[in-house]
Design an enzyme around this catalytic site. Structure first.
Site, PDB file in Angstrom:
ATOM      1  CE  LYS A   1       5.588  -0.982   9.986  1.00  0.00           C
ATOM      2  NZ  LYS A   1       4.633  -0.254   9.176  1.00  0.00           N
TER       3      LYS A   1
ATOM      4  CD  GLU B   1      -1.952  -4.477  11.345  1.00  0.00           C
ATOM      5  OE1 GLU B   1      -0.743  -4.743  11.430  1.00  0.00           O
ATOM      6  OE2 GLU B   1      -2.523  -4.338  10.249  1.00  0.00           O
TER       7      GLU B   1
ATOM      8  CG  HIS C   1      -4.198 -35.762  15.751  1.00  0.00           C
ATOM      9  ND1 HIS C   1      -4.312 -36.998  16.361  1.00  0.00           N
ATOM     10  CD2 HIS C   1      -5.205 -35.700  14.854  1.00  0.00           C
ATOM     11  CE1 HIS C   1      -5.323 -37.653  15.823  1.00  0.00           C
ATOM     12  NE2 HIS C   1      -5.891 -36.892  14.911  1.00  0.00           N
TER      13      HIS C   1
ATOM     14  CD  GLU D   1       9.342  -6.035   7.130  1.00  0.00           C
ATOM     15  OE1 GLU D   1       8.986  -4.955   6.595  1.00  0.00           O
ATOM     16  OE2 GLU D   1       9.279  -6.242   8.360  1.00  0.00           O
TER      17      GLU D   1
ATOM     18  CE  LYS E   1      -3.475   2.350   2.758  1.00  0.00           C
ATOM     19  NZ  LYS E   1      -4.441   2.291   3.851  1.00  0.00           N
TER      20      LYS E   1
ATOM     21  N   GLY F   1      -4.823  -1.877   4.890  1.00  0.00           N
ATOM     22  CA  GLY F   1      -4.029  -3.002   4.370  1.00  0.00           C
ATOM     23  C   GLY F   1      -4.697  -4.344   4.634  1.00  0.00           C
ATOM     24  NE  ARG F   2      -6.515  -3.827  10.768  1.00  0.00           N
ATOM     25  CZ  ARG F   2      -5.868  -2.670  10.920  1.00  0.00           C
ATOM     26  NH1 ARG F   2      -4.721  -2.466  10.308  1.00  0.00           N
ATOM     27  NH2 ARG F   2      -6.363  -1.719  11.692  1.00  0.00           N
TER      28      ARG F   2
END
Ligand code: F6P
Length: 549
Positions: free
Chosen positions: A513, A356, A387, A210, A204, A270-271
């Site tokens: 950050k 978030e 399991h 990253e 965005k 963003g999410r």
């Protein structure tokens, strides 16, 4: 905005909890044979069974009163109307406009035609890639799409491409790189041919460290692999890089032609962006028509959320029941358990969506919150989770409300000759059984009746009374996936609205950050003009530098 714990409904729920705390799901079902029917609601293709919750009609009435007193409906209407409900960033919150069939006016302009225009441009490119018509710099068709992005620019498209794999051409590989750890890029590029690989840089902001680091390394790998004379430079980037962003300047600076950029807008968080341009890799998989079906699924639930009375509104009820456990029982977690491998990344996707959005400690007014907000959300596909961690779900000391998600039929097999029906019956049976076992448990008398000796009775007793929602749909289609995502988006919205927090900012990720950038610079050049680090941080920096000298 009214702090939730100052409402009359909050006080009434506190009293009601004291009265209901010790009642059991067994007794609630015994007292009302129509409970399952009455408490199962439909939204689109989703059948949502709330009957295995520790609620009565009175609980629901009080929770609805809480929603009314805290203004959930007016906050919802403000979101749909494009008001700047993301107050700390001064933004509208309009992911619903991305799938709207009706005009949505922002700053005097209807944004829907612009949304459609971007979708149409994406559709042309995606369908050309699928048809083998989008050629790389050396004239070969693209056979691999690598999405480079993180957080909302990764989790949504990764989750959806896994979920809808059965609708995608097997010969098109779609891979994802998010971590700054070069190992992931290394693995994603393994076996790929630069001549037939397209990189999708999804960000965005187009500044995320990253993503930009991975994109630069991918660009070097591509140019080195294509070699001199094979259309390297600007021409190669134009054929092998696409950008998904709100930042045209950043995209151009990176060297990607903005003709190959699909934009979205700062009113899409963003999410909440998998249904915006960030869904491009999904579109490469399912095609433009498939993506339209995906959006139609979201729209179905948006319409329901917007128009149904609160008492019949599935996302609202799901959110309120979550609040019942979080704030009145004090439970800290929420598990999402999809009984389909196709939704293997759905819990991780929801982790960002929920945590978030609602991992907040400040009211919209700026005052501190005086009650708990978002829970820890986690999960794994059934039956793998059974399991691993279901032991704690059944016999741990703190109950964890669960969402089970299952389908009446399996996705069609990709591999010819594989019969999935027998697997699917067992898969579905496990989901039903787990929900039943959690709710009703097994009493010590029942354990004894099985012939278990006294010394093991307590170990083998299941307390039960552990709540779950069971969500089923006929099959996992693109539309159903859109419906599921929108259901959770609006569930998160409802909770944030009741808690009076801003679900649409994420200041909590900033400090890490900033410090990572500062430490990164110190590791690179040893220079640091910031305030002194704590001794532990300083020691870690020294250790790394000494080791790499
Ligand atoms: O750091 C958190 C975050 O801002 C998320 O909200 C977002 O989804 C992610 O980083 C990636 O951001 P971008 O799409 O701008 O690269």
């Amino acid at each position: 905005m009214v702090p939730a714990d100052t409402t009359a409904a909050w006080q009434a729920l506190t009293d009601h909890h004291a009265a209901l705390r010790d009642s059991s799901l067994r007794s609630l079902f015994e007292a009302d044979s129509a409970r399952a029917d009455r408490m199962t609601l439909q939204v689109g293709d989703l059948t949502v069974d709330f009957s295995k919750h520790r609620i009565t009609d009175e609980t629901l009435a009080l929770l609805i009163a809480l929603a009314e007193e805290t203004g959930v409906a007016s906050h919802r209407d403000a979101m749909f109307a494009g008001d700047e409900i993301n107050s700390t960033e001064g933004r509208s919150v309009l992911h619903t406009a991305l799938r709207s069939a009706d005009p949505v006016v922002v700053d005097g302009d209807d944004v829907v035609p612009e949304v459609r225009q971007v979708l149409d441009r994406m559709g042309v490119v995606a369908d050309r890639i699928r048809a083998g018509e989008w050629l790389g710099a050396t004239g070969k068709p693209i056979t691999a799409v690598v999405n480079i992005g993180i957080g909302g620019s990764d989790l949504g498209p990764l989750m959806a491409t896994r979920a809808l794999r059965h609708l995608m051409p097997v010969e098109l590989q779609i891979r994802f790189v998010s971590n700054i750890d070069g190992a992931q890029l290394d693995a994603a590029l393994t076996g790929l041919d630069p001549e037939t690989t397209l990189f999708v840089v999804a960000s965005k902001t187009f500044t995320t460290i990253e993503t930009m680091t991975n994109a630069r390394s991918a660009r070097s790998w591509l140019l080195a692999g294509l070699g001199e004379g094979a259309g390297t430079g600007g021409g190669a980037i134009a054929r092998h890089f696409v950008a998904l962003s709100t930042n045209a300047e950043g995209v151009a600076e990176f060297g990607i032609d903005t003709a190959n950029m699909f934009e979205f807008w700062d009113w899409v968080g963003g999410r909440y962006s998998v249904d915006a341009a960030i869904g491009f890799s999904v579109m490469c998989g399912i095609g433009a028509a498939g993506f339209d079906e995906f959006l139609a699924g979201f729209r179905t639930v948006d319409q329901h959320f917007r128009t149904q009375p609160l008492a019949e509104n599935v996302p609202v009820l799901a959110g309120l029941i979550g609040i019942w456990y979080r704030n009145f029982f004090g439970w800290q977690a929420h598990a999402v358990l999809p009984y389909t491998q196709a939704l293997e990344r759905f819990p991780a996707y929801l982790q960002q969506l929920d945590m978030e959005s609602n991992g907040k400690q400040t009211l919209r007014s700026g005052e501190p919150v005086s009650y708990d907000t978002g829970p820890v959300v986690w999960g794994e596909p059934g039956t793998n989770g059974q399991h691993a961690f279901y032991q704690l779900l059944h016999q741990g000391t703190t109950p964890v409300p669960c969402d089970f998600i299952g389908f009446l039929e399996p996705e069609p097999a990709v591999v010819p000759g594989l019969d999935r029906a027998v697997h699917h019956r067992l898969l579905f049976a496990n989901m039903v059984a787990q929900s039943e076992a959690l709710a009703f448990g097994k009493t010590s008398a029942e354990v004894r009746a099985d012939g278990v000796g006294d010394d093991l009775v307590s170990h083998r007793t299941f307390p039960g009374n552990r709540p779950s929602t069971v969500i089923t749909a006929p099959a996992l289609t693109a539309s159903v996936l859109g419906q599921l995502i929108a259901l959770y988006e609006h569930r998160v919205f409802t909770q944030g609205a009741v808690w009076g927090i801003n679900s649409f900012d994420q200041w909590g990720v900033e400090l890490g950050k900033v410090l990572a950038t500062r430490v990164g610079n110190e590791l690179a050049d040893g220079l640091d003009d910031g305030p002194a680090h704590d001794p532990s941080t300083q020691a870690l920096i020294e250790r790394f530098r000494t080791h790499n000298e």
